[in-house]
Write a protein that holds these residues in place. Sequence first.
Motif, PDB file in Angstrom:
ATOM      1  N   ARG A 177       0.809  -1.228   0.000  1.00  0.00           N
ATOM      2  CA  ARG A 177       0.000   0.000   0.000  1.00  0.00           C
ATOM      3  C   ARG A 177       0.841   1.277   0.000  1.00  0.00           C
ATOM      4  O   ARG A 177       0.327   2.348  -0.248  1.00  0.00           O
ATOM      5  CB  ARG A 177      -0.960  -0.017   1.181  1.00  0.00           C
ATOM      6  N   TYR A 178       2.142   1.143   0.291  1.00  0.00           N
ATOM      7  CA  TYR A 178       3.037   2.303   0.281  1.00  0.00           C
ATOM      8  C   TYR A 178       3.779   2.442  -1.047  1.00  0.00           C
ATOM      9  O   TYR A 178       4.646   3.293  -1.186  1.00  0.00           O
ATOM     10  CB  TYR A 178       4.054   2.198   1.425  1.00  0.00           C
ATOM     11  N   GLY A 179       3.468   1.574  -2.003  1.00  0.00           N
ATOM     12  CA  GLY A 179       4.100   1.629  -3.311  1.00  0.00           C
ATOM     13  C   GLY A 179       5.436   0.901  -3.402  1.00  0.00           C
ATOM     14  O   GLY A 179       6.099   0.957  -4.431  1.00  0.00           O
ATOM     15  N   ARG A 180       5.812   0.219  -2.338  1.00  0.00           N
ATOM     16  CA  ARG A 180       7.069  -0.537  -2.365  1.00  0.00           C
ATOM     17  C   ARG A 180       6.857  -1.868  -3.085  1.00  0.00           C
ATOM     18  O   ARG A 180       5.765  -2.429  -3.042  1.00  0.00           O
ATOM     19  CB  ARG A 180       7.563  -0.824  -0.942  1.00  0.00           C
ATOM     20  N   THR A 181       7.909  -2.341  -3.719  1.00  0.00           N
ATOM     21  CA  THR A 181       7.874  -3.663  -4.327  1.00  0.00           C
ATOM     22  C   THR A 181       8.171  -4.690  -3.253  1.00  0.00           C
ATOM     23  O   THR A 181       9.167  -4.573  -2.541  1.00  0.00           O
ATOM     24  CB  THR A 181       8.923  -3.771  -5.453  1.00  0.00           C
ATOM     25  N   ILE A 182       7.307  -5.676  -3.135  1.00  0.00           N
ATOM     26  CA  ILE A 182       7.522  -6.777  -2.192  1.00  0.00           C
ATOM     27  C   ILE A 182       8.222  -7.886  -2.962  1.00  0.00           C
ATOM     28  O   ILE A 182       7.763  -8.276  -4.039  1.00  0.00           O
ATOM     29  CB  ILE A 182       6.187  -7.318  -1.641  1.00  0.00           C
ATOM     30  N   GLY A 183       9.338  -8.363  -2.428  1.00  0.00           N
ATOM     31  CA  GLY A 183      10.041  -9.426  -3.136  1.00  0.00           C
ATOM     32  C   GLY A 183      11.112 -10.091  -2.305  1.00  0.00           C
ATOM     33  O   GLY A 183      11.374  -9.713  -1.159  1.00  0.00           O
ATOM     34  N   GLU A 184      11.703 -11.106  -2.916  1.00  0.00           N
ATOM     35  CA  GLU A 184      12.768 -11.870  -2.276  1.00  0.00           C
ATOM     36  C   GLU A 184      14.096 -11.565  -2.954  1.00  0.00           C
ATOM     37  O   GLU A 184      14.170 -11.499  -4.180  1.00  0.00           O
ATOM     38  CB  GLU A 184      12.499 -13.372  -2.388  1.00  0.00           C
ATOM     39  N   LEU A 185      15.129 -11.380  -2.147  1.00  0.00           N
ATOM     40  CA  LEU A 185      16.485 -11.152  -2.648  1.00  0.00           C
ATOM     41  C   LEU A 185      17.302 -12.424  -2.490  1.00  0.00           C
ATOM     42  O   LEU A 185      17.187 -13.123  -1.468  1.00  0.00           O
ATOM     43  CB  LEU A 185      17.166 -10.026  -1.873  1.00  0.00           C
ATOM     44  N   PHE A 186      18.137 -12.700  -3.485  1.00  0.00           N
ATOM     45  CA  PHE A 186      19.024 -13.855  -3.455  1.00  0.00           C
ATOM     46  C   PHE A 186      20.423 -13.411  -3.833  1.00  0.00           C
ATOM     47  O   PHE A 186      20.601 -12.691  -4.812  1.00  0.00           O
ATOM     48  CB  PHE A 186      18.566 -14.926  -4.466  1.00  0.00           C
TER      49      PHE A 186
END
Length: 131
Positions: free
Chosen positions: A91-100
Amino acid sequence: MKSILLPLLVSLALPNSESAFASLPRVFIKDCYDGDTCTSLKGEKIRLACIDTPELKGWNADPIPAKEARDFVNKLVANEEVSFKRITNDRYGRTIGELFKNEVNIQELIVEKGYGKIYKKYAHQCEWSKK
């Protein structure tokens, strides 16, 4: 002969995870604000999926462990190019994701090392956190 066979047998026995990581986009991480929020060199705000780390500010702040988590994550990924699995946007415009990095899931490592915990509400987004 033995030294040639062992790596061959190991590579045949293990699933081909290299191709899975090779297919993920890469992103250059500029720095991390805290233990679960980073910024890419292009300015993309990235919220690390499925984990929660202590807060630096606000009513729920816990500054000492929050700084430790931030410093741990920055040592791992700041000024580095990493693989990035985008999941959604918040909702804040951030991308949700996983880093490897080097085929290591950064979020899983943060939890394993005690700098954060699995965020139960969103654990369904990551395969590793459902275990």
